[in-house]
Design a protein around this motif. Sequence first.
Motif, mmCIF file in Angstrom:
data_model
loop_
_atom_site.group_PDB
_atom_site.id
_atom_site.type_symbol
_atom_site.label_atom_id
_atom_site.label_comp_id
_atom_site.label_asym_id
_atom_site.label_seq_id
_atom_site.Cartn_x
_atom_site.Cartn_y
_atom_site.Cartn_z
ATOM 1 N N GLY A 35 0.562 -1.453 -0.206
ATOM 2 C CA GLY A 35 -0.050 0.120 -0.543
ATOM 3 C C GLY A 35 0.790 1.714 0.078
ATOM 4 O O GLY A 35 1.593 1.341 -0.115
ATOM 5 N N TRP A 36 0.156 1.859 -0.498
ATOM 6 C CA TRP A 36 0.603 3.372 -0.413
ATOM 7 C C TRP A 36 0.497 4.453 0.719
ATOM 8 O O TRP A 36 -1.046 4.079 0.909
ATOM 9 C CB TRP A 36 0.629 4.450 -1.784
ATOM 10 N N PHE A 37 0.874 5.239 1.776
ATOM 11 C CA PHE A 37 0.069 6.235 2.433
ATOM 12 C C PHE A 37 1.018 7.637 1.926
ATOM 13 O O PHE A 37 2.006 7.656 1.475
ATOM 14 C CB PHE A 37 -0.159 5.253 4.205
ATOM 15 N N GLU A 46 -2.902 9.798 5.485
ATOM 16 C CA GLU A 46 -3.867 9.359 4.622
ATOM 17 C C GLU A 46 -3.733 7.802 4.135
ATOM 18 O O GLU A 46 -2.748 7.653 3.173
ATOM 19 C CB GLU A 46 -4.562 10.811 4.392
ATOM 20 N N PHE A 47 -4.779 6.994 3.192
ATOM 21 C CA PHE A 47 -4.869 6.273 2.243
ATOM 22 C C PHE A 47 -4.399 6.928 1.117
ATOM 23 O O PHE A 47 -5.342 7.727 0.893
ATOM 24 C CB PHE A 47 -5.562 5.090 2.995
ATOM 25 N N VAL A 48 -3.503 6.069 0.104
ATOM 26 C CA VAL A 48 -3.394 6.525 -1.252
ATOM 27 C C VAL A 48 -4.149 5.515 -1.749
ATOM 28 O O VAL A 48 -5.181 5.419 -3.004
ATOM 29 C CB VAL A 48 -2.704 6.466 -1.363
ATOM 30 N N ALA A 49 -2.898 4.405 -2.035
ATOM 31 C CA ALA A 49 -3.388 3.081 -2.913
ATOM 32 C C ALA A 49 -3.435 1.745 -2.383
ATOM 33 O O ALA A 49 -2.077 2.045 -1.517
ATOM 34 C CB ALA A 49 -3.186 3.492 -3.892
ATOM 35 N N GLY A 66 -8.631 7.459 -11.246
ATOM 36 C CA GLY A 66 -8.245 8.239 -12.055
ATOM 37 C C GLY A 66 -7.259 9.091 -12.080
ATOM 38 O O GLY A 66 -6.498 9.393 -13.709
ATOM 39 N N ARG A 67 -6.516 9.353 -11.333
ATOM 40 C CA ARG A 67 -4.997 10.296 -11.571
ATOM 41 C C ARG A 67 -3.884 9.038 -10.782
ATOM 42 O O ARG A 67 -2.778 9.761 -11.091
ATOM 43 C CB ARG A 67 -5.112 11.683 -10.648
ATOM 44 N N PHE A 68 -3.674 8.109 -9.806
ATOM 45 C CA PHE A 68 -3.222 7.093 -9.669
ATOM 46 C C PHE A 68 -3.241 6.094 -9.746
ATOM 47 O O PHE A 68 -4.519 6.155 -9.779
ATOM 48 C CB PHE A 68 -2.847 7.568 -7.963
ATOM 49 N N THR A 69 -2.036 5.585 -9.733
ATOM 50 C CA THR A 69 -2.133 4.475 -10.519
ATOM 51 C C THR A 69 -1.103 3.320 -9.591
ATOM 52 O O THR A 69 0.259 3.528 -9.690
ATOM 53 C CB THR A 69 -1.230 3.882 -11.813
ATOM 54 N N ILE A 70 -1.176 1.903 -9.154
ATOM 55 C CA ILE A 70 -0.787 1.605 -8.202
ATOM 56 C C ILE A 70 -0.788 0.145 -8.852
ATOM 57 O O ILE A 70 -1.313 -0.537 -9.682
ATOM 58 C CB ILE A 70 -1.246 1.208 -7.316
ATOM 59 N N SER A 71 1.270 -0.215 -8.978
ATOM 60 C CA SER A 71 0.628 -1.966 -10.188
ATOM 61 C C SER A 71 2.531 -2.583 -9.674
ATOM 62 O O SER A 71 3.054 -1.526 -8.317
ATOM 63 C CB SER A 71 1.627 -1.714 -11.612
ATOM 64 N N TYR A 80 4.888 0.069 -7.133
ATOM 65 C CA TYR A 80 5.017 1.860 -8.424
ATOM 66 C C TYR A 80 3.530 2.200 -7.581
ATOM 67 O O TYR A 80 3.096 1.645 -7.392
ATOM 68 C CB TYR A 80 4.891 1.239 -9.629
ATOM 69 N N LEU A 81 3.937 3.295 -7.248
ATOM 70 C CA LEU A 81 2.897 4.581 -7.502
ATOM 71 C C LEU A 81 3.012 5.613 -8.667
ATOM 72 O O LEU A 81 3.556 6.512 -9.041
ATOM 73 C CB LEU A 81 2.620 4.872 -5.883
ATOM 74 N N GLN A 82 2.294 5.695 -9.668
ATOM 75 C CA GLN A 82 2.669 6.222 -10.822
ATOM 76 C C GLN A 82 1.125 7.242 -11.166
ATOM 77 O O GLN A 82 0.361 7.805 -10.313
ATOM 78 C CB GLN A 82 1.544 6.313 -12.204
#
Length: 128
Positions: A35-37, A46-49, A66-71, A80-82
């Motif tokens: 996860g990303w915070f 706060e939580f991101v993805a 729609g703006r961030f993508t986790i892979s 990754y967090l794009q």
Amino acid sequence: QVQVVESGGGLVQTGGSLRLSCAASGRTFNSYAMGWFRQAPGKEREFVAAITWDGSATNYADSKKGRFTISRDDAKNTVYLQMNSLKPEDTAVYYCAATPSRYSSVSSYSGEYAFDYWGQGTQVTVSS
């Protein structure tokens, strides 16, 4: 146990993009949900993805959809967090987290309690 180290932060202008990386140690990376915070000055983290251990499902905070993508790339032990269309309010320290716990729904990974291992964070600053 796994250790995670974030990288890729920096200074970017409004509307720009950044890709954060989180490198994990250990041979069992592919069994961890990731996860990303983020934490902005004066605010709570706060939580991101998040992404499940097998990459089959992802979850995003509503404001990031729609703006961030986790892979993830299990061959590289990296998640990754794009981040695209960045805004000044995206300025924060971004943290990567890992857990071997498996929940029935990816939405369960939206809280800090769900994760066991944390990185030191990487600073992202978006200038206006």
